[in-house]
Scaffold this active site. Sequence first.
Site: not given
Ligand code: UGA
Length: 455
Positions: A284, A344
């Site tokens: 995403c 993740k």
């Molecule tokens: C993301 C959004 O959070 C959702 O709200 C959205 O619906 C989704 O994309 C989408 O568009 O379908 P997602 O990609 O599943 O969700 O996962 P996240 O939990 O947002 O994490 C994304 C990435 O950011 C991961 O690689 C995670 O490790 C990283 N991350 C997250 C960080 O490096 N630091 C943080 O503080 C949080």
Amino acid sequence: MKVVVVGTGYVGLTTGVALAYLGNQVTCLDIDLEKIAKLKNSQVPIYEPGLPELLEISKENLHFTTSYDEAGIGTCEVVFIAVGTPSLADGNADLTYVKAAAEAIGARLDHAFTVVVNKSTVPIGSGNWVGALLREAYVRSKGSQPDEKYAVASNPEFLRQGSALLDTLYPERVVIGSEEARAIDTLTNLYRPILNQDFPAPAHLPRPEGLSAIPVVTCDLASAELIKYAANSFLALKISYMNEIAHLAEKVGADITQIARGIGLDARIGPRFLQAGIGWGGSCFGKDTAALVAISKEYGIGMPIVQAAREVNYHQRTWVVDTLLQELKILKGKTVALLGFAFKANTDDLRDAPALDIAKQLIQRGARVRATDPVALENARRLYPDLGVIYCDQPLETLRNADAVVLVTEWPEYRDLDWAEVIKIIENPLILDGRNFLNREHLEKSGYRYVGVGR
Ligand code: UGA
């Protein structure tokens, strides 16, 4: 209600199963024969916690098909388009699957009034475009105008992989965009149990304490479409901002985890998505930030902040390799163990996973790379058999004789490894904690050289 969901990826399948759980009659359609065959056998083709159980509970209300003719589009009240919109080389979203779905749906509209909902993340203006495709397909198939038979809505999804069902059943908001009040009313009714939080919670997905009414944002189509891009890009840049600060923190001897706490307690900033590390991946953030930049170019304006967030993010992957080089001096012939491979924890998804770039760069520099992951190895072996990575089922197999360990994915089992024992089987006790997730004090006491991100 009678609902059809086109596309059984993370978004489509989660939406379909959740709506079936809430008592709707849901048909999930996908052109992937293998996926539908699995689902018909109650097997979930993706790793998503809680989904197999909810599918089992809801199966009386769920139907799976590969055929548009069998899906019952002509008799349903709501059709969701939840197909993939991968990135094209120029950053724009590839709308091939959306177009095919809209045309197939348009040719079959027959109910008094059907709301066709864009659930996929689509460029601004796609709602109008889908509306035109539906009309053309209807006219081609029926030889008459559809008149008031349908309306298009945008209902962007905010679920995170790994907690997709909790995010769907207990969202922080629901966004519904349409130019037609009837469409907004239909979707508000469909989501009523979620908005009111008056459905019995599944035992394995308990309702967060104190959760009551969920806010609903109703708006025009373009605003709903832009809300999705703006939300994902904002989260992405929050993370990149912390990664940028992390580099300075490292130079000045500060600790980014304390900085995150210190700024996150300010309600205007908020504590979430402030974890520095090897950056974001997944299907995403990369795709949506690229699309936003591409869309802005079409309108002759730049998106320098979003562009910078992308650059900072992808630099984090190179930073891992540079740091290993600095620590080990020579990478040729050295063995690097990657703990975690997915983008993740709690998912088996490898799309835009930092591990892929890190592994590629290390291998290019002559290092041997071994990797493990509790759930993503099957995908890794299937999708990346020629990457040059040795995939190991067991963490200890990955770690044996390693010259450096990189924590890539924050799976709790890696924090809980018996590190005092692990040190006996590795070559060199160097750990690069790419998520600032491991117990640094314990590791240092056990004799490791610990390198975090921005600490
Ligand atoms: C993301 C959004 O959070 C959702 O709200 C959205 O619906 C989704 O994309 C989408 O568009 O379908 P997602 O990609 O599943 O969700 O996962 P996240 O939990 O947002 O994490 C994304 C990435 O950011 C991961 O690689 C995670 O490790 C990283 N991350 C997250 C960080 O490096 N630091 C943080 O503080 C949080």
